[in-house]
Scaffold this motif. Structure first.
Motif, short mmCIF file in Angstrom:
data_model
loop_
_atom_site.label_atom_id
_atom_site.label_comp_id
_atom_site.label_asym_id
_atom_site.label_seq_id
_atom_site.Cartn_x
_atom_site.Cartn_y
_atom_site.Cartn_z
N THR A 169 -2.59 4.34 13.97
CA THR A 169 -3.51 4.17 12.89
C THR A 169 -3.89 5.24 12.29
O THR A 169 -4.42 5.37 11.12
CB THR A 169 -4.71 3.45 13.43
N TRP A 170 -4.05 6.52 13.14
CA TRP A 170 -4.24 7.75 12.43
C TRP A 170 -3.34 8.11 11.32
O TRP A 170 -3.61 8.87 10.38
CB TRP A 170 -4.58 8.92 13.60
N ALA B 216 -7.17 3.43 -2.15
CA ALA B 216 -6.94 4.51 -1.17
C ALA B 216 -7.95 5.18 -0.46
O ALA B 216 -8.18 5.34 0.70
CB ALA B 216 -5.86 5.58 -1.76
N PHE B 217 -8.98 5.36 -1.39
CA PHE B 217 -10.44 5.83 -0.68
C PHE B 217 -10.92 4.93 0.12
O PHE B 217 -11.53 5.31 1.43
CB PHE B 217 -11.16 6.28 -1.70
N GLU C 255 -9.72 2.20 1.70
CA GLU C 255 -8.96 1.84 2.91
C GLU C 255 -8.83 3.25 3.78
O GLU C 255 -8.82 3.05 4.85
CB GLU C 255 -7.59 1.54 2.40
N GLY C 256 -8.85 4.29 3.45
CA GLY C 256 -8.65 5.68 4.00
C GLY C 256 -9.93 5.62 4.94
O GLY C 256 -10.08 5.96 6.17
N ILE D 222 1.21 4.31 -2.92
CA ILE D 222 1.42 5.85 -2.68
C ILE D 222 2.39 6.52 -3.06
O ILE D 222 2.22 7.61 -3.66
CB ILE D 222 0.81 5.86 -1.08
N ARG E 87 -12.07 3.13 5.82
CA ARG E 87 -12.10 1.99 6.78
C ARG E 87 -11.02 2.38 7.98
O ARG E 87 -11.67 2.35 9.20
CB ARG E 87 -11.43 0.84 6.04
N VAL E 88 -9.87 2.92 7.76
CA VAL E 88 -9.13 3.30 8.64
C VAL E 88 -9.65 4.32 9.73
O VAL E 88 -9.65 4.42 10.87
CB VAL E 88 -7.82 3.89 8.22
N MET E 89 -10.34 5.28 8.86
CA MET E 89 -11.24 6.26 9.85
C MET E 89 -12.14 5.80 10.75
O MET E 89 -12.14 6.19 11.93
CB MET E 89 -11.62 7.36 9.00
N ASN F 260 -11.12 4.33 13.68
CA ASN F 260 -10.45 5.04 14.49
C ASN F 260 -11.56 6.08 15.47
O ASN F 260 -11.02 6.68 16.40
CB ASN F 260 -9.19 6.03 13.98
N ILE F 261 -12.87 5.96 14.99
CA ILE F 261 -13.88 6.89 15.38
C ILE F 261 -14.54 6.22 16.32
O ILE F 261 -15.13 5.23 15.96
CB ILE F 261 -14.41 7.63 14.47
N TYR G 294 -3.26 8.03 3.34
CA TYR G 294 -4.30 7.89 2.50
C TYR G 294 -4.88 9.27 1.99
O TYR G 294 -5.14 9.38 1.04
CB TYR G 294 -5.52 6.96 3.10
N ALA G 295 -5.36 10.20 3.13
CA ALA G 295 -5.50 11.52 2.66
C ALA G 295 -4.76 12.35 2.09
O ALA G 295 -5.03 12.71 0.86
CB ALA G 295 -5.92 12.10 4.19
N ILE H 286 0.77 -1.10 0.04
CA ILE H 286 0.00 0.02 0.09
C ILE H 286 0.98 1.26 0.08
O ILE H 286 0.48 2.36 -0.69
CB ILE H 286 -0.98 0.18 1.25
N PHE I 83 -2.31 10.88 -0.04
CA PHE I 83 -2.56 10.13 -1.48
C PHE I 83 -3.42 10.81 -2.20
O PHE I 83 -3.56 11.22 -3.27
CB PHE I 83 -2.67 9.07 -1.00
N LEU I 84 -4.63 11.07 -1.61
CA LEU I 84 -6.09 11.35 -2.27
C LEU I 84 -6.04 12.87 -2.82
O LEU I 84 -6.19 13.21 -3.85
CB LEU I 84 -7.19 11.33 -1.65
N GLU J 233 -1.90 6.28 9.46
CA GLU J 233 -2.11 5.36 8.13
C GLU J 233 -3.32 6.28 7.42
O GLU J 233 -3.30 6.38 6.22
CB GLU J 233 -2.83 4.19 8.73
N ALA J 234 -4.15 6.83 8.19
CA ALA J 234 -5.36 7.77 7.67
C ALA J 234 -4.75 8.92 7.08
O ALA J 234 -5.30 9.09 6.02
CB ALA J 234 -6.34 7.94 8.71
#
Lengths: 294, 335
Positions: free
Chosen positions: A266-267, B119-120, B122-123, A232, B125-127, B130-131, A273-274, A228, A276-277, A269-270
């Motif tokens: 874990t954040w 990416a969208f 997975e992004g 990216i 899912r990860v969020m 975490n929420i 991704y953000a 992954i 990347f987008l 990782e988020a």
């Protein structure tokens, strides 16, 4: 502040490993216009090869660098020839064949689960003479295996760039990546070039495997961690760009390491991704990509 | 007997068999397997609207299943709204999000689009993982949501004591989405989509706004996918981000479509019919023997089908049916 700089140094070194993984991916994409979903699995194969070589023969870990990559080159060469080429031929001259992506996913499933069957799911490491060694740079501590990995990653990128510029094969690779049909007309065998590109990409995964093994765990699905990130990174650097892969790797490694100082991993990782987008939407061609590629 | 009559008779037989199947299959275990089989066939048919007809390869559809499951469950758990209504709300949200992703991405080339959807998804899912709470909404992070088991559920609760109603709900949903796909594929939109998928430049030159039709297909596909999410939540009564929104499900949907035959109407059903039982049985019988063996077999099948039948299994099956039909109807050559 010291902690942040230390984190940045560690991040840069880990980022070089991501960059090295992305280097193989970007090479294969650049030439074949295929996202190789099996790339992480090939890295896993490289890591297990290095692991068993070092475990069974007891050679110095970096001696594996002259044995594993050539073996993986041959493996990648024939993998493309036997598995990917037929699908490519069926899709003809489509610019970005999509079915091939699914075939590489099949290769990923087969390789990862073969490793699971053969070696089990446990995490393995090799204890080597250098595993725990480090040196001090001012007040910062640099781990020797990670630093060696960094050096090897940069050397590989430079080596690959030189190969692409100076050798006949490298020029043929670039020609094919620019215009498949024109290259064919110039007498370049497209499918042989694909074999070479895939072999080289796999060999680079082998190099990454060799330098990772002294300080990173190997297990059958280890490739996913790198996969992954490599996706990216290649988009960040520009699909097909060699310096882009290395620079993208460093950026992602830095972000990951520095951000994890302040928030849960874990954040982080988020956030990756953000980022990347955002890059995809703002500048899809990345740092060094060509506009026509996206 | 004409060919058309034969087709109709066969279709009626298949439909009758599907409706009558629970008369024979009474074991809840097997009924559950059938329900999941139809569930996957439904999901893949919905995916096919974009992945098959519009000629792109979205690999993040699990996120829309998740949106459907979360929307209806949160509405039921916290606001007492019936899942039947929550299902439509979830579908609407999924459609809007689908358009938001589609707007910038449909102009991208294949590989970029693919990576972007991954990416969208997975992004997101990860969020979600975490929420714990989002404003007034309880999302529960990685623990997922538990839909409470009701004592005397009514139809309005979308919860049933036996598996039978679930079977018929998913069967009806599947038939509806198949009929809908058939309708789209015969309409102007379907032809435009196919043209845009195969020759985007030529289609644009003819004045077709390919991106708009793709967006329309995406919105529909996401809406339908989210409906399945609510169904899953009400069937299982428990779901969590990694299990429901992970890449595994997204990839499996694409695999089923590609092995069955993407861009065909029967493809997703045939793919699910073949792959799901294979998956279930190899997992049950082989994973005890050697962990991972069933996935090696799965990967090999995927590779072999793509090499030897790049258009999927529907094409040779259709040819076979064609030959048989000609024999039965006594017509020598095709018209």
């Amino acid at each position: 502040m010291t902690a942040v700089i230390q984190a940045a140094l560690n991040g840069a070194m880990m980022g070089a490993m991501y960059g090295l993984t992305a280097l193989g991916l970007t090479l294969i994409f650049g030439v074949m216009k295929v996202v190789n979903f099996a790339h992480g699995s090939l890295l896993m194969v490289g890591m297990f090869s290095a692991y068993w070589l070092i475990r069974l023969t007891g050679i110095h870990p970096y001696l594996a660098l002259v044995i594993v990559p050539p073996v993986l080159f041959v493996f990648g060469y024939y993998l493309q020839d036997v598995v990917i080429k037929p699908v490519f031929k069926a899709e003809g001259q489509v610019r970005e064949p999509l079915t091939v992506i699914i075939v590489t996913t099949g290769v990923w499933y087969v390789l990862d689960n073969l490793a699971l069957m053969l070696f089990g799911a446990e995490y393995r490491t090799v204890r080597t003479a250098i595993s725990n060694k480090s040196f001090a740079l001012g007040e910062f501590i640099i781990s020797i295996p990670k630093f060696s990995g960094f050096v090897v990653a940069v050397a590989t990128a430079v080596g690959l760039a030189l190969f692409m510029r100076k050798t006949k094969t490298g020029k043929a690779l670039r020609a094919t990546s620019l215009d498949r049909e024109a290259a064919n007309l110039m007498g370049i065998n497209q499918y042989r070039i694909y074999n070479i590109a895939f072999g080289l990409g796999t060999a680079i995964a082998g190099i990454a495997g060799c330098v990772l093994i002294p300080f990173y765990y190997v297990y059958p699905s280890v490739g996913v961690v790198f996969d992954i990130r490599a996706f990216i990174i290649v988009v960040l650097g520009g699909l097909g760009s060699i310096p882009g892969a290395l620079l993208g790797g460093l950026v992602i490694g830095l972000i990951e390491s520095v951000f994890s100082q302040f928030m849960a991993s874990t954040w982080t990782e988020a956030i990756i991704y953000a980022i990347f987008l955002i890059i995809l939407f703002v500048k899809p061609s990345g740092f060094f990509g060509h506009k026509q590629d996206w | 007997m004409s060919r058309k009559q034969l087709d109709r008779i066969l279709l009626a037989v298949v439909a009758l068999a599907a409706f009558g199947l629970p008369l024979v299959v009474t074991s809840p275990t097997y009924l559950q397997i059938l329900i999941l089989l139809f569930f996957y066939a439904y999901l893949t048919t919905a995916w096919n609207l974009v992945g098959g007809f519009a000629g792109v390869l979205p690999l993040g559809h699990s996120v829309f299943v998740g949106i459907g499951a979360y929307t209806s469950s949160i509405l039921t758990l916290q606001y007492g709204v019936s899942p039947w209504i929550g299902m439509l709300v979830g579908g609407a949200i999924a459609a809007v999000i689908g358009v938001i992703i589609g707007l910038p991405t449909f102009r991208m080339r294949g590989a970029y689009f693919c990576l972007c959807t991954i990416a969208f998804a997975e992004g997101i899912r990860v969020m979600v993982e975490n929420i714990d709470t989002l404003g007034p909404l309880k999302i529960n992070g990685p623990r997922g949501l538990l839909v409470p088991l009701l004592k005397d559920p009514t139809f309005w609760d979308y919860q049933f004591m036996s598996k039978l109603p679930y079977y018929y709900i998913i069967l009806v949903l599947l038939i509806l989405v198949l009929a809908f796909t058939w309708f789209v594929s015969r309409s102007k939109i379907g032809y435009y989509l196919a043209a845009g998928g195969e020759e985007p430049d030529a289609a644009a030159a003819l004045g077709i706004n390919v991106a708009n039709y793709k967006l329309f297909a995406m919105a529909l596909s996401c809406f339908l996918t989210a409906l399945a999410g609510t169904f899953y939540a009400q069937l299982m009564l428990y779901f969590y981000p990694k299990g429901l929104m992970g890449l595994d499900l997204s990839f499996e949907i694409a695999f089923i479509a590609l092995i069955g035959g993407r861009g065909t109407i029967a493809g997703p059903v045939i793919g699910a019919l073949l792959l799901r039982p294979l998956n279930e049985f190899t997992r049950i019988y082989l994973s005890d023997m050697l962990p991972g063996l069933h996935l090696v077999i799965f990967g090999l099948i995927l590779i072999l089908v793509m090499i030897y039948l790049p258009k999927g299994l529907t094409a040779p099956l259709a040819a076979l049916y064609d030959r048989l039909a000609r024999k039965i109807t006594g017509q020598g050559a095709a018209k």
